[in-house]
Write a protein that holds these residues in place. Sequence first.
Motif, PDB file in Angstrom:
ATOM      1  N   ALA A   5      64.899  22.010  77.942  1.00 16.70           N
ATOM      2  CA  ALA A   5      64.111  22.621  76.870  1.00 16.70           C
ATOM      3  C   ALA A   5      64.738  22.211  75.537  1.00 16.70           C
ATOM      4  N   CYS A   6      63.950  21.543  74.692  1.00 12.97           N
ATOM      5  CA  CYS A   6      64.454  21.107  73.386  1.00 12.97           C
ATOM      6  C   CYS A   6      64.115  22.171  72.351  1.00 12.97           C
ATOM      7  N   ILE A   7      65.135  22.658  71.677  1.00  9.71           N
ATOM      8  CA  ILE A   7      64.903  23.730  70.705  1.00  9.71           C
ATOM      9  C   ILE A   7      65.476  23.335  69.344  1.00  9.71           C
ATOM     10  N   LYS A   8      64.969  23.970  68.299  1.00  7.70           N
ATOM     11  CA  LYS A   8      65.432  23.635  66.954  1.00  7.70           C
ATOM     12  C   LYS A   8      65.783  24.896  66.178  1.00  7.70           C
ATOM     13  N   ARG A   9      66.852  24.785  65.411  1.00  6.17           N
ATOM     14  CA  ARG A   9      67.267  25.860  64.509  1.00  6.17           C
ATOM     15  C   ARG A   9      66.448  25.742  63.224  1.00  6.17           C
ATOM     16  N   TYR A  37      57.891  28.468  68.541  1.00 14.45           N
ATOM     17  CA  TYR A  37      57.250  27.767  69.665  1.00 14.45           C
ATOM     18  C   TYR A  37      58.276  27.330  70.712  1.00 14.45           C
ATOM     19  N   ASP A  38      59.512  27.104  70.280  1.00 13.97           N
ATOM     20  CA  ASP A  38      60.541  26.670  71.227  1.00 13.97           C
ATOM     21  C   ASP A  38      60.927  27.808  72.162  1.00 13.97           C
ATOM     22  N   GLU A  39      60.736  29.040  71.697  1.00 13.81           N
ATOM     23  CA  GLU A  39      60.966  30.176  72.592  1.00 13.81           C
ATOM     24  C   GLU A  39      59.939  30.183  73.720  1.00 13.81           C
ATOM     25  N   THR A  61      69.669  20.673  71.672  1.00 17.00           N
ATOM     26  CA  THR A  61      69.230  20.554  70.282  1.00 17.00           C
ATOM     27  C   THR A  61      69.958  19.436  69.576  1.00 17.00           C
ATOM     28  N   VAL A  62      69.297  18.839  68.606  1.00 12.59           N
ATOM     29  CA  VAL A  62      69.951  17.927  67.676  1.00 12.59           C
ATOM     30  C   VAL A  62      70.108  18.714  66.380  1.00 12.59           C
ATOM     31  N   GLY A  63      71.331  18.821  65.900  1.00 19.26           N
ATOM     32  CA  GLY A  63      71.498  19.585  64.672  1.00 19.26           C
ATOM     33  C   GLY A  63      72.943  19.638  64.240  1.00 19.26           C
ATOM     34  N   LEU A 113      60.517  20.285  78.260  1.00 16.80           N
ATOM     35  CA  LEU A 113      59.620  21.185  77.536  1.00 16.80           C
ATOM     36  C   LEU A 113      60.053  21.285  76.075  1.00 16.80           C
ATOM     37  N   LEU A 114      59.071  21.303  75.186  1.00 11.16           N
ATOM     38  CA  LEU A 114      59.338  21.440  73.756  1.00 11.16           C
ATOM     39  C   LEU A 114      58.348  22.427  73.163  1.00 11.16           C
ATOM     40  N   GLY A 115      58.614  22.825  71.934  1.00 11.97           N
ATOM     41  CA  GLY A 115      57.624  23.594  71.197  1.00 11.97           C
ATOM     42  C   GLY A 115      56.541  22.651  70.711  1.00 11.97           C
ATOM     43  N   MET A 116      55.362  23.212  70.431  1.00 13.52           N
ATOM     44  CA  MET A 116      54.289  22.371  69.904  1.00 13.52           C
ATOM     45  C   MET A 116      54.648  21.887  68.505  1.00 13.52           C
ATOM     46  N   LYS A 117      55.266  22.772  67.701  1.00  9.94           N
ATOM     47  CA  LYS A 117      55.730  22.309  66.396  1.00  9.94           C
ATOM     48  C   LYS A 117      56.953  23.084  65.960  1.00  9.94           C
ATOM     49  N   ALA A 118      57.788  22.405  65.181  1.00 12.51           N
ATOM     50  CA  ALA A 118      58.967  23.050  64.629  1.00 12.51           C
ATOM     51  C   ALA A 118      58.558  23.743  63.345  1.00 12.51           C
ATOM     52  N   MET A 119      58.979  25.002  63.186  1.00  7.22           N
ATOM     53  CA  MET A 119      58.506  25.803  62.064  1.00  7.22           C
ATOM     54  C   MET A 119      59.297  25.501  60.789  1.00  7.22           C
ATOM     55  N   ASP A 120      59.697  24.249  60.608  1.00 11.12           N
ATOM     56  CA  ASP A 120      60.251  23.874  59.305  1.00 11.12           C
ATOM     57  C   ASP A 120      59.535  22.624  58.787  1.00 11.12           C
ATOM     58  N   ASP A 121      59.575  21.539  59.582  1.00  9.79           N
ATOM     59  CA  ASP A 121      58.864  20.358  59.087  1.00  9.79           C
ATOM     60  C   ASP A 121      57.397  20.350  59.493  1.00  9.79           C
ATOM     61  N   ASP A 122      57.002  21.212  60.456  1.00 11.42           N
ATOM     62  CA  ASP A 122      55.592  21.324  60.870  1.00 11.42           C
ATOM     63  C   ASP A 122      54.970  19.972  61.267  1.00 11.42           C
ATOM     64  N   GLN A 123      55.760  19.069  61.796  1.00 14.62           N
ATOM     65  CA  GLN A 123      55.223  17.724  62.039  1.00 14.62           C
ATOM     66  C   GLN A 123      54.414  17.598  63.329  1.00 14.62           C
ATOM     67  N   GLN A 124      54.717  18.418  64.317  1.00 12.81           N
ATOM     68  CA  GLN A 124      54.018  18.354  65.608  1.00 12.81           C
ATOM     69  C   GLN A 124      54.061  16.954  66.202  1.00 12.81           C
ATOM     70  N   GLN A 125      55.213  16.365  66.256  1.00 14.55           N
ATOM     71  CA  GLN A 125      55.248  14.993  66.751  1.00 14.55           C
ATOM     72  C   GLN A 125      56.395  14.691  67.694  1.00 14.55           C
ATOM     73  N   VAL A 126      57.495  15.421  67.654  1.00 13.75           N
ATOM     74  CA  VAL A 126      58.663  15.030  68.443  1.00 13.75           C
ATOM     75  C   VAL A 126      58.318  14.960  69.937  1.00 13.75           C
ATOM     76  N   GLY A 127      57.552  15.934  70.444  1.00 12.88           N
ATOM     77  CA  GLY A 127      57.227  15.955  71.881  1.00 12.88           C
ATOM     78  C   GLY A 127      56.541  14.691  72.357  1.00 12.88           C
TER      79      GLY A 127
HETATM   80  N1  LIG Z   1      66.398  18.613  66.024  1.00 14.87           N
HETATM   81  C1  LIG Z   1      65.774  18.940  67.163  1.00 14.87           C
HETATM   82  N2  LIG Z   1      66.478  19.209  68.282  1.00 14.87           N
HETATM   83  C2  LIG Z   1      65.846  19.523  69.444  1.00 14.87           C
HETATM   84  N3  LIG Z   1      64.519  19.627  69.551  1.00 14.87           N
HETATM   85  C3  LIG Z   1      63.768  19.384  68.454  1.00 14.87           C
HETATM   86  C4  LIG Z   1      64.352  19.030  67.212  1.00 14.87           C
HETATM   87  N4  LIG Z   1      63.361  18.850  66.313  1.00 14.87           N
HETATM   88  C5  LIG Z   1      62.204  19.101  66.975  1.00 14.87           C
HETATM   89  N5  LIG Z   1      62.448  19.420  68.262  1.00 14.87           N
HETATM   90  C6  LIG Z   1      61.469  19.779  69.308  1.00 14.87           C
HETATM   91  O1  LIG Z   1      60.236  19.180  68.982  1.00 14.87           O
HETATM   92  C7  LIG Z   1      59.228  20.161  68.759  1.00 14.87           C
HETATM   93  C8  LIG Z   1      58.266  19.686  67.724  1.00 14.87           C
HETATM   94  O2  LIG Z   1      58.918  19.465  66.495  1.00 14.87           O
HETATM   95  P1  LIG Z   1      58.204  18.772  65.250  1.00 14.87           P
HETATM   96  O3  LIG Z   1      57.604  17.514  65.736  1.00 14.87           O
HETATM   97  O4  LIG Z   1      59.304  18.552  64.282  1.00 14.87           O
HETATM   98  O5  LIG Z   1      57.174  19.745  64.748  1.00 14.87           O
HETATM   99  C9  LIG Z   1      60.002  21.414  68.419  1.00 14.87           C
HETATM  100  O6  LIG Z   1      59.239  22.567  68.698  1.00 14.87           O
HETATM  101  C10 LIG Z   1      61.230  21.274  69.322  1.00 14.87           C
HETATM  102  O7  LIG Z   1      60.931  21.672  70.647  1.00 14.87           O
END
Ligand SMILES: Nc1ncnc2c1ncn2[C@@H]1O[C@H](COP(=O)(O)O)[C@@H](O)[C@H]1O
Lengths: 248, 328
Positions: A5-9, A37-39, A61-63, A113-127
């Motif tokens: 599970a990939c999660i972000k702070r 969403y990561d929860e 996580t990457v951070g 498993l990932l969140g649909m979007k990270a609630m900071d950059d809102d990019q919805q693309q990492v997955g």
């Molecule tokens: N730095 C990170 N480390 C781990 N998972 C991440 C990171 N950034 C984004 N993700 C995962 O990718 C999802 C979508 O992120 P984003 O594309 O930035 O909206 C997040 O909900 C996380 O599950």
Amino acid sequence: MKIIACIKRVPDTEARLKIGAGGTIDSTGVKFIISPYDEYALEAAFRIRDAQGSGEVVAMTVGDPAAAEQLRSALAMGADRALLLKGQTTIDGLATAKALAAEIKEAAADLVLLGMKAMDDDQQQVGPMLAELLGVACITAASDIAIEDGKVVCHREIEGGIEVVEATLPALVTLTKGAHEPRYPSLKGIMAAKKKPLEEKDAQVPASRITLKDLTPPADRPAGRIVGQGSDAVPELIRALRDEAKVL
Amino acid sequence: MANVLAVVEQRDGTLRRISDEVVSAAKSVAEQSGGVVHAIVIGPVGTSATVSQLAKFGAEIIHVVEHDALKGYSPDGYVQVIADHIKGSDYFAVLFGATTNGKDLAPRVAARLDVPLAGDATELAVESGDLVITRPMYAGRAFAKVTLDGAPRIVSIRPNVFRPQERAAAGTVQQVAFSGDASAWKVTVREVKAAAGGKLDVSEAPVVISGGRGLKGPENWQLLEQLRDAFGGRAALGASRAVVDAGWRPHGEQVGQTGKTVSPQLYFAVGISGAMQHLAGMRSAKTIVAINKDPDAPIFKVADYGIVGDFTEILPALTEAIKAEQKH
Ligand SMILES: Nc1ncnc2c1ncn2[C@@H]1O[C@H](COP(=O)(O)O)[C@@H](O)[C@H]1O
Ligand SMILES: Cc1cc2nc3c(=O)[nH]c(=O)nc-3n(C[C@H](O)[C@H](O)[C@H](O)COP(=O)(O)OP(=O)(O)OC[C@H]3O[C@@H](n4cnc5c(N)ncnc54)[C@H](O)[C@@H]3O)c2cc1C
């Protein structure tokens, strides 16, 4: 079954954001959380592991080092172990996906498993980017997820309906709100988390290819007005919508 | 060449609303970059007969990839077709709609081409030869301006923000052969359960009528449904999270940070207090109307027009007034 599970702070969603120089967020006094969403991704991972009766959930996580706090929370919720990939977080999701892919390629996970979007950059693309780099099946925006006959079956919320999709394993799924309301960590979980392994290593995050030129608060909406009380105010509302706002 | 590619969406043989917006936005960029707009449509055999409207909004060339294996959205198939098409051209920019499927497709195409992606753009401009993209961050609590170091620049645009503008172009249809192997695809759609009555989705509707906990119970939704129907098919229902969590309404209707982002012309918030997380999903609506019995509810701070009072009294009167207005 091995699940990552990939999660972000991210800053708390209620936090008032102060935008500092160069488009950075002034984080003094801001509370940080696991991106909401990561929860869902964590909760879905626990339920699948528990339904299968065996396997493990790795929170990753990457951070920066402070993100260990969110990994501890994930362990307290029920993850078996955690991995902190120390490196820059970036708005360039492809850079993040590459750093995650380098680690996950070796890990032989059945499900990522990932969140649909990270609630900071809102990019919805990492997955989906990560799925592409790993060369595995990808389902995004799942509101429900289950393993059936060695396949992953999800509900996706599309405009005006629900799509039922299935994919072969290994697979990557991004989660939205739905049939997996996240649990709160129990006291026992919090105690147990202290003994669970939390590994740290350096991540290889490529340089961002997205340049942030400017970050500003949203334009204030022009001050509105109360047109009146109760149903007596309806004619004036209609007039305003028709003649002023011109939306009727 | 500084051409712009618009990736448009069809479902069940009809182009989706977002298509006109994507082509229009592409046209605006192309006018500044000095190129023309190409559109690409993927669908079942017969799709080419449905694409002529794209010319009206500025598509010079319309690439049509028709195959019955491409009838519904298949991520594996669509990614391949679009990535292959882009590889053989030199577009300045490629625009997708930030719909559920667009947000699935665009990142995968970007990763396959190894270029960065800016998601959910609300504004596009060409400055000194580069594409400057405005997009929300922190759930709409901030807006970023970004540029992309990649060729082509890949962007998805937020639905309902870029208004379709008629600027006619040739619209020459070019058939593209499809050579994919559907049996190798890893993801398959088992079925699509359409929402009851095939009603407009809340993220696409020009008018959104949302109800919150102040409505007291699901039985009172009929008042919102009547108001929706008064708009004659232009309106969709939305909900606050409190209402979705209570099981009164499906999650597909939730507006806000953990729901949908909407940008309608007209948004009604009925019995909704206006929590930050709700505002994140609707503050870019053109006009906001709040109906709430508490004059101090925070929703009135973002609303253009407010009525203080009880929904049971106000909604029926409003429905009648809208009906009368629609007749004019
Ligand atoms: N730095 C990170 N480390 C781990 N998972 C991440 C990171 N950034 C984004 N993700 C995962 O990718 C999802 C979508 O992120 P984003 O594309 O930035 O909206 C997040 O909900 C996380 O599950
Ligand atoms: C991580 C996170 C994510 C979230 N995501 C979302 C999200 O996506 N969307 C979302 O909406 N919320 C979200 N929330 C929840 C949000 O914080 C609020 O709790 C929620 O929006 C409140 O819903 P409400 O306005 O319907 O209810 P309330 O806050 O209870 O408001 C009810 C309103 O109805 C009014 N009222 C009562 N009776 C009447 C009457 N008879 N006539 C007229 N008005 C009446 C009251 O004055 C009050 O203002 C999220 C919260 C968190 C922590």
